[in-house]
Design a protein around this motif. Structure first.
Motif, PDB file in Angstrom:
ATOM      1  N   LYS A   1       1.025  -1.303  -0.076  1.00 52.44           N
ATOM      2  CA  LYS A   1      -0.083   0.280  -0.241  1.00 52.44           C
ATOM      3  C   LYS A   1       0.968   1.207   0.075  1.00 52.44           C
ATOM      4  CE  LYS A   1      -3.796   2.229   2.144  1.00 52.44           C
ATOM      5  NZ  LYS A   1      -4.814   2.119   3.288  1.00 52.44           N
ATOM      6  N   HIS A   2       1.240   2.087  -1.110  1.00 47.37           N
ATOM      7  CA  HIS A   2       1.314   3.050  -1.474  1.00 47.37           C
ATOM      8  C   HIS A   2       1.056   4.153  -0.410  1.00 47.37           C
ATOM      9  CE1 HIS A   2       4.232   0.608  -3.589  1.00 47.37           C
ATOM     10  NE2 HIS A   2       2.636   0.005  -4.386  1.00 47.37           N
ATOM     11  N   ASN A   3      -0.600   4.377  -0.653  1.00 50.00           N
ATOM     12  CA  ASN A   3      -0.743   5.628  -0.254  1.00 50.00           C
ATOM     13  C   ASN A   3      -2.108   5.170   0.191  1.00 50.00           C
ATOM     14  OD1 ASN A   3      -2.189   6.215  -2.485  1.00 50.00           O
ATOM     15  ND2 ASN A   3       0.301   7.752  -2.940  1.00 50.00           N
ATOM     16  N   LYS A   4      -3.094   6.343   0.132  1.00 50.67           N
ATOM     17  CA  LYS A   4      -4.544   5.908   0.051  1.00 50.67           C
ATOM     18  C   LYS A   4      -5.541   5.869  -1.214  1.00 50.67           C
ATOM     19  CE  LYS A   4      -6.067   8.731   4.543  1.00 50.67           C
ATOM     20  NZ  LYS A   4      -6.877   9.975   4.479  1.00 50.67           N
ATOM     21  N   THR A   5      -4.658   6.003  -1.918  1.00 48.23           N
ATOM     22  CA  THR A   5      -5.030   5.342  -3.679  1.00 48.23           C
ATOM     23  C   THR A   5      -4.703   4.372  -4.402  1.00 48.23           C
ATOM     24  OG1 THR A   5      -5.836   7.629  -3.478  1.00 48.23           O
ATOM     25  CG2 THR A   5      -5.633   6.482  -5.723  1.00 48.23           C
ATOM     26  N   TYR A   6      -3.170   4.414  -4.025  1.00 51.26           N
ATOM     27  CA  TYR A   6      -2.514   3.426  -4.802  1.00 51.26           C
ATOM     28  C   TYR A   6      -2.281   2.118  -4.470  1.00 51.26           C
ATOM     29  CZ  TYR A   6      -2.830   6.562  -8.748  1.00 51.26           C
ATOM     30  OH  TYR A   6      -3.213   7.191  -9.772  1.00 51.26           O
ATOM     31  N   LEU A   7      -2.224   0.811  -4.793  1.00 51.15           N
ATOM     32  CA  LEU A   7      -1.553  -0.365  -4.046  1.00 51.15           C
ATOM     33  C   LEU A   7      -0.691  -1.465  -5.268  1.00 51.15           C
ATOM     34  CD1 LEU A   7      -4.662  -2.481  -2.538  1.00 51.15           C
ATOM     35  CD2 LEU A   7      -3.383  -1.066  -1.534  1.00 51.15           C
ATOM     36  N   SER A   8      -0.020  -2.185  -5.085  1.00 50.28           N
ATOM     37  CA  SER A   8       0.914  -2.271  -6.183  1.00 50.28           C
ATOM     38  C   SER A   8       0.468  -4.022  -5.620  1.00 50.28           C
ATOM     39  CB  SER A   8       2.341  -1.787  -6.764  1.00 50.28           C
ATOM     40  OG  SER A   8       3.066  -2.032  -5.102  1.00 50.28           O
ATOM     41  N   ALA A   9       1.135  -4.873  -7.110  1.00 50.01           N
ATOM     42  CA  ALA A   9       1.259  -6.668  -6.458  1.00 50.01           C
ATOM     43  C   ALA A   9       1.938  -7.128  -7.031  1.00 50.01           C
ATOM     44  CB  ALA A   9      -0.527  -6.696  -6.530  1.00 50.01           C
ATOM     45  N   TYR A  10       2.305  -8.223  -6.306  1.00 55.93           N
ATOM     46  CA  TYR A  10       4.023  -8.606  -7.009  1.00 55.93           C
ATOM     47  C   TYR A  10       3.554 -10.059  -6.644  1.00 55.93           C
ATOM     48  CZ  TYR A  10       5.684  -4.050  -6.359  1.00 55.93           C
ATOM     49  OH  TYR A  10       5.120  -2.397  -6.090  1.00 55.93           O
ATOM     50  N   ALA A  11       3.341 -11.255  -8.100  1.00 58.28           N
ATOM     51  CA  ALA A  11       3.001 -12.420  -7.757  1.00 58.28           C
ATOM     52  C   ALA A  11       3.714 -13.278  -8.126  1.00 58.28           C
ATOM     53  CB  ALA A  11       1.647 -12.709  -8.547  1.00 58.28           C
ATOM     54  N   TYR A  12       3.573 -14.812  -8.517  1.00 56.54           N
ATOM     55  CA  TYR A  12       4.169 -15.758  -8.825  1.00 56.54           C
ATOM     56  C   TYR A  12       5.940 -15.848  -9.028  1.00 56.54           C
ATOM     57  CZ  TYR A  12       0.629 -15.469 -12.464  1.00 56.54           C
ATOM     58  OH  TYR A  12      -0.742 -15.366 -13.133  1.00 56.54           O
ATOM     59  N   ASN A  13       6.018 -15.208  -7.526  1.00 59.56           N
ATOM     60  CA  ASN A  13       7.284 -15.035  -6.311  1.00 59.56           C
ATOM     61  C   ASN A  13       7.893 -16.430  -6.383  1.00 59.56           C
ATOM     62  OD1 ASN A  13       8.045 -12.179  -7.138  1.00 59.56           O
ATOM     63  ND2 ASN A  13       5.950 -11.987  -5.217  1.00 59.56           N
ATOM     64  N   ARG A  14       9.212 -17.084  -6.039  1.00 61.12           N
ATOM     65  CA  ARG A  14      10.021 -17.964  -5.728  1.00 61.12           C
ATOM     66  C   ARG A  14       9.865 -17.959  -4.487  1.00 61.12           C
ATOM     67  NH1 ARG A  14      15.723 -19.321  -7.591  1.00 61.12           N
ATOM     68  NH2 ARG A  14      16.185 -18.310  -6.334  1.00 61.12           N
ATOM     69  N   LYS A  15      10.535 -16.733  -3.636  1.00 59.45           N
ATOM     70  CA  LYS A  15      10.926 -16.601  -2.262  1.00 59.45           C
ATOM     71  C   LYS A  15      10.427 -14.659  -1.876  1.00 59.45           C
ATOM     72  CE  LYS A  15      14.377 -16.761   0.672  1.00 59.45           C
ATOM     73  NZ  LYS A  15      15.990 -16.731   1.033  1.00 59.45           N
ATOM     74  N   LEU A  16       9.834 -14.871  -1.263  1.00 59.38           N
ATOM     75  CA  LEU A  16       9.534 -13.255  -0.473  1.00 59.38           C
ATOM     76  C   LEU A  16      10.589 -12.917   0.711  1.00 59.38           C
ATOM     77  CD1 LEU A  16       5.248 -14.301   0.506  1.00 59.38           C
ATOM     78  CD2 LEU A  16       6.674 -13.568  -1.749  1.00 59.38           C
ATOM     79  N   LEU A  17      10.460 -12.046   0.319  1.00 60.53           N
ATOM     80  CA  LEU A  17      11.846 -11.350   1.659  1.00 60.53           C
ATOM     81  C   LEU A  17      11.361 -10.163   2.468  1.00 60.53           C
ATOM     82  CD1 LEU A  17      14.894 -10.636  -1.049  1.00 60.53           C
ATOM     83  CD2 LEU A  17      14.403 -13.558   0.070  1.00 60.53           C
ATOM     84  N   VAL A  18      10.144  -9.727   1.914  1.00 62.68           N
ATOM     85  CA  VAL A  18       9.601  -9.599   3.099  1.00 62.68           C
ATOM     86  C   VAL A  18       8.251  -9.515   3.773  1.00 62.68           C
ATOM     87  CG1 VAL A  18       9.985  -6.621   2.506  1.00 62.68           C
ATOM     88  CG2 VAL A  18       7.974  -8.196   1.136  1.00 62.68           C
TER      89      VAL A  18
END
Length: 115
Positions: free
Chosen positions: A54-71
């Motif tokens: 979540k970047h702010n009240k308006t925008y989200l970004s999504a990142y899919a198909y990852n091999r490993k999550l680091l956060v």
């Protein structure tokens, strides 16, 4: 992620609510902008290992198909910070599926990324 866009956004198709970027298995996936991780896991069917920022009240970004999550959920990330390693969907070639949501609705990421 660095790579060629192999699938473009389409409002008409359910499977094209973002873009797919080809790359190498294990390649760095970085945050498109600063924000807070609101989801990090594999609970959404067809997205595999997924991160939502979540970047702010308006925008989200999504990142899919990852091999490993680091956060993890609750982490604050900076623009350009490595957040995951590239994976693949099923037996397809390695890729990142990337979405931007504006007020909850998918929008074309290519209009927002600094190519």
């Amino acid at each position: 992620a660095k790579g060629k866009v192999i699938k473009k956004f389409s409002r008409q198709r359910n499977d094209a609510k973002g873009i797919d970027i080809a790359g190498k298995l294990g390649a760095a996936i970085v945050a498109s902008a600063a924000g807070k991780v609101v989801y990090s896991g594999d609970g959404l069917i067809s997205y595999g290992n997924l991160i939502i920022i979540k970047h702010n009240k308006t925008y989200l970004s999504a990142y899919a198909y990852n091999r490993k999550l680091l956060v993890k959920e609750g982490d604050k990330v900076k623009s350009g910070q490595k957040i995951a390693e590239m994976g693949r969907k099923d037996k397809l070639s390695p890729r990142l599926h990337f979405e931007i949501r504006k007020n909850g609705k998918p929008v074309d990421p290519l209009r927002y990324l600094p190519w």
